[in-house]
Structure formats: C-alpha cells, structure tokens
Design an enzyme around this catalytic site. Sequence first.
Site, PDB file in Angstrom:
ATOM      1  N   HIS A  13      -9.582   7.618  -5.860  1.00  0.00           N
ATOM      2  CA  HIS A  13      -9.927   6.970  -7.141  1.00  0.00           C
ATOM      3  C   HIS A  13     -11.161   6.104  -6.955  1.00  0.00           C
ATOM      4  CE1 HIS A  13      -8.344   2.752  -6.761  1.00  0.00           C
ATOM      5  NE2 HIS A  13      -7.401   3.275  -6.004  1.00  0.00           N
ATOM      6  N   ASP A  25     -10.111  -0.871  -1.732  1.00  0.00           N
ATOM      7  CA  ASP A  25      -9.363  -0.200  -2.822  1.00  0.00           C
ATOM      8  C   ASP A  25     -10.281   0.031  -4.022  1.00  0.00           C
ATOM      9  OD1 ASP A  25      -7.404   0.809  -4.465  1.00  0.00           O
ATOM     10  OD2 ASP A  25      -6.414  -1.117  -4.809  1.00  0.00           O
ATOM     11  N   GLU A  35      -7.145   5.041 -12.156  1.00  0.00           N
ATOM     12  CA  GLU A  35      -5.946   5.029 -11.297  1.00  0.00           C
ATOM     13  C   GLU A  35      -5.234   3.696 -11.410  1.00  0.00           C
ATOM     14  OE1 GLU A  35      -3.692   4.269  -7.456  1.00  0.00           O
ATOM     15  OE2 GLU A  35      -5.225   3.108  -8.469  1.00  0.00           O
ATOM     16  N   GLU A  36      -6.019   2.631 -11.445  1.00  0.00           N
ATOM     17  CA  GLU A  36      -5.431   1.289 -11.390  1.00  0.00           C
ATOM     18  C   GLU A  36      -4.630   0.940 -12.641  1.00  0.00           C
ATOM     19  OE1 GLU A  36      -5.154  -0.270  -8.799  1.00  0.00           O
ATOM     20  OE2 GLU A  36      -6.906  -0.091  -7.505  1.00  0.00           O
ATOM     21  N   ASP A  58      -6.678   6.640  -0.451  1.00  0.00           N
ATOM     22  CA  ASP A  58      -6.627   5.388  -1.202  1.00  0.00           C
ATOM     23  C   ASP A  58      -6.367   4.266  -0.196  1.00  0.00           C
ATOM     24  OD1 ASP A  58      -6.317   3.371  -3.044  1.00  0.00           O
ATOM     25  OD2 ASP A  58      -4.716   4.349  -4.188  1.00  0.00           O
ATOM     26  N   HIS A  60      -6.257  -6.171  -4.253  1.00  0.00           N
ATOM     27  CA  HIS A  60      -6.397  -6.522  -5.686  1.00  0.00           C
ATOM     28  C   HIS A  60      -6.912  -7.947  -5.893  1.00  0.00           C
ATOM     29  CE1 HIS A  60      -3.798  -3.027  -7.461  1.00  0.00           C
ATOM     30  NE2 HIS A  60      -4.853  -2.623  -6.793  1.00  0.00           N
TER      31      HIS A  60
HETATM   32  N1  DTR Z   1      -2.552   3.092  -5.351  1.00  0.00           N
HETATM   33  C1  DTR Z   1      -2.727   1.801  -4.746  1.00  0.00           C
HETATM   34  C2  DTR Z   1      -1.452   1.177  -4.588  1.00  0.00           C
HETATM   35  C3  DTR Z   1      -0.866   1.205  -3.253  1.00  0.00           C
HETATM   36  C4  DTR Z   1       0.160   0.479  -2.952  1.00  0.00           C
HETATM   37  N2  DTR Z   1       0.521   0.675  -1.672  1.00  0.00           N
HETATM   38  C5  DTR Z   1      -0.291   1.520  -1.114  1.00  0.00           C
HETATM   39  C6  DTR Z   1      -0.313   1.982   0.196  1.00  0.00           C
HETATM   40  C7  DTR Z   1      -1.262   2.880   0.529  1.00  0.00           C
HETATM   41  C8  DTR Z   1      -2.173   3.312  -0.394  1.00  0.00           C
HETATM   42  C9  DTR Z   1      -2.149   2.827  -1.689  1.00  0.00           C
HETATM   43  C10 DTR Z   1      -1.192   1.915  -2.059  1.00  0.00           C
HETATM   44  C11 DTR Z   1      -3.690   1.007  -5.591  1.00  0.00           C
HETATM   45  O1  DTR Z   1      -4.673   1.598  -5.986  1.00  0.00           O
HETATM   46  O2  DTR Z   1      -3.524  -0.171  -5.856  1.00  0.00           O
HETATM   47 ZN    ZN Z   2      -5.310  -0.787  -6.429  1.00  0.00          ZN
HETATM   48 ZN    ZN Z   3      -6.031   2.254  -4.824  1.00  0.00          ZN
END
Ligand code: DTR
Ligand code: ZN
Ligand code: ZN
Length: 322
Positions: free
Chosen positions: A129, A141, A175-176, A204, A291
């Site tokens: 993403h 992230d 995605e978020e 991710d 985040h």
């Molecule tokens: N999709 C992630 C959220 C997430 C939470 N735990 C993990 C561990 C490994 C990879 C991703 C994640 C996000 O974008 O916030």
């Molecule tokens: Zn995230």
């Molecule tokens: Zn993420």
Amino acid sequence: MRRPFAVASFSLAVVLGCGTLPAAAAAPADTGRSATAVNALAAPDVDVTKVRAHLSELSAIAARNGGNRRSTTQGYRDSVAYVKGKLQAAGYTVTEQPCTSGCTSGAGPNLIAEWPQGDANNVYMFGAHLDSVSAGPGMNDNGSGSAALLENALALAQQNPAMRNRVRFAWWTDEEQGLNGSNFYVRSLSSTQRSGIRAYYNFDMVASTNGGYFINRITTSAAAPMKAYWDSLGLQPEENTEGAGRSDDYPFQQAGIPTSGYAMGASARKTSAQAAKWGGTAGSAYDPCYHRSCDTLTNINTTGLNRAADGIAHTLWQQAVS
Ligand code: DTR
Ligand code: ZN
Ligand code: ZN
C-alpha cells in the site's frame, strides 16, 4: 547485499537452447563442473541505496504536502505520480485504477504495472500500500514496502530475463482506511482473471526498527521461496500473526488466491525469545513509531529493508523467470 544462493548451473547445450546467454557465463573454476557449464540467471542483488532513494522521494513528497500521504491527499497523488514515472521510464505500461466503490471519498487510484512477458495465464502479483495515515509521512508504513517493490520492478526491467510466468505489481490506495484499494481490485476481477493469479505477495512494514522477520502463511507453498531466502540468511522467520487479516493480502486470501509476504511488525511487542534470536529490545514495539509523526526516514531499519528487497527478487525469479 550478498547473494546466499549459489548460481544454478546448466549444461551449455541447455542454455543455448533457451536463447541468450547471461553476461557472467563462465562457471567458477572450483565447482568441479564441466568446463561447458555456465551460470543461469539468478535474482539480482537489489541495491538498498536505491530503495532508500525512493523512500527519500516519498519523504519529500510528504514534506511538501502537509506532512503525510493519506489516500485522499495530494501527497498520495504525488506518490502515485512518482512511482508511475519511474515505471514508465523503465518500459512498463502502467494503469491507474480509480477506486469507484468502497474507498474513502476522494481517495486516489491504485497503480498497477505488468511486465509484458511470460504466460499471461500464470500471474504472480506483488503489492504494497502506497498511502499513509494522516499522522505522518509513513516511511516504514508503508514507504518501505512501496520502495522495495518499486526497485524490484526496475531491477526486473533492467535485467530483462526470459520469463516463464507473468509478473504484476500493485501499489494500493486507501489501505489505512480499511484495505479498500486492494479489496476493490480483487472484486473488479472476473473469475477467470482471479484464477489466473497463482499467488499474491504483500509487503507492509518491512523496515521496522525493532522488528522481527515475519512471513505471512509461512508454511504454505506460496511462502516457500520467501522463507527459503530468509532461511538462507539464518533469520529464523516466524508466522506474521500480528498482521493476519490486517493488510492487502486479506482480500486476495478471501477470494481463494494463495498469499504470502514479508513484514517486520507494527505495535505488538517483541518477546524476549525474539530479542534473543533477532536482537533489539524485548518488551518494546516492533515499530515504536507505528502510525505516528515519527514514522520518518530515521524510522527505517536498512538491514531489514535490504533483506526484504532481496527476498522479493528471489521469490520473483523463482516463480516467474525461466
Ligand atoms: N496493515 C498494517 C497493520 C498491521 C498491523 N500489524 C501488522 C504487522 C505486520 C504488517 C502490518 C501490520 C497497517 O497498515 O497499519
Ligand atoms: Zn498503517
Ligand atoms: Zn501498512
């Protein structure tokens, strides 16, 4: 940086039958193989300095757009334009897919790029993403997965190996806000198109500063090349339990498509057993800036990023290169 896998060796007759000889064709003198043995093309060592350069561009994009790359913002749209420009310059045909249902109002598009060689009925997809949360620039992230994927796409184009199967890259929107871009994409496919996707690999958060080495659905056959690469580095990878159902592999999994991927972890805390085998701080989050506004260029584990980028290349070559 280094390539732990020995370069495969084939007889000269076999290689000549396949077409172009690789650049480094001479077998090492100490292998004991025939003098006519030559090296088959192996996955390239993806240059982590180039991956970091993509991250720096994404960081600059956030900085001139209010500090983030949320899916609904100019920071996201500029991120799409950056990745798209690099791919087009390398020879990809790139598609922006507007997310017309299920996405946050005003969210920018998914970006899809297919390498136009290999069997179009056997597609291996690799995705990440490209949007961030609004709190910060989203370097781990998910600038990390996005940049590792981009440099892999560029390395594939640059090497231009003979292809057995088809490779398709995706950078997902929104995605978020609920895995919305990838969900829209999967639902936009016909059943024939869905069944042509042999595996989807997700990336991710692949550079968490206190991270671990996690693989989605680690015991499956889709995961085998991802696991083999990290096993070859002695990393003792574990199942990505924290991330299960929480990233863009989930819509593919729900549609019955085999999935895997790498991750280094988010807000969950490293155990003492994990700190013993991977280093880092037990009792602290894998990514202490998850985040948050501190998810900047300083929140990147370059060693982890390099290992993920090289493992993507290994998997792509194993699954799709002749
Ligand atoms: N999709 C992630 C959220 C997430 C939470 N735990 C993990 C561990 C490994 C990879 C991703 C994640 C996000 O974008 O916030
Ligand atoms: Zn995230
Ligand atoms: Zn993420």
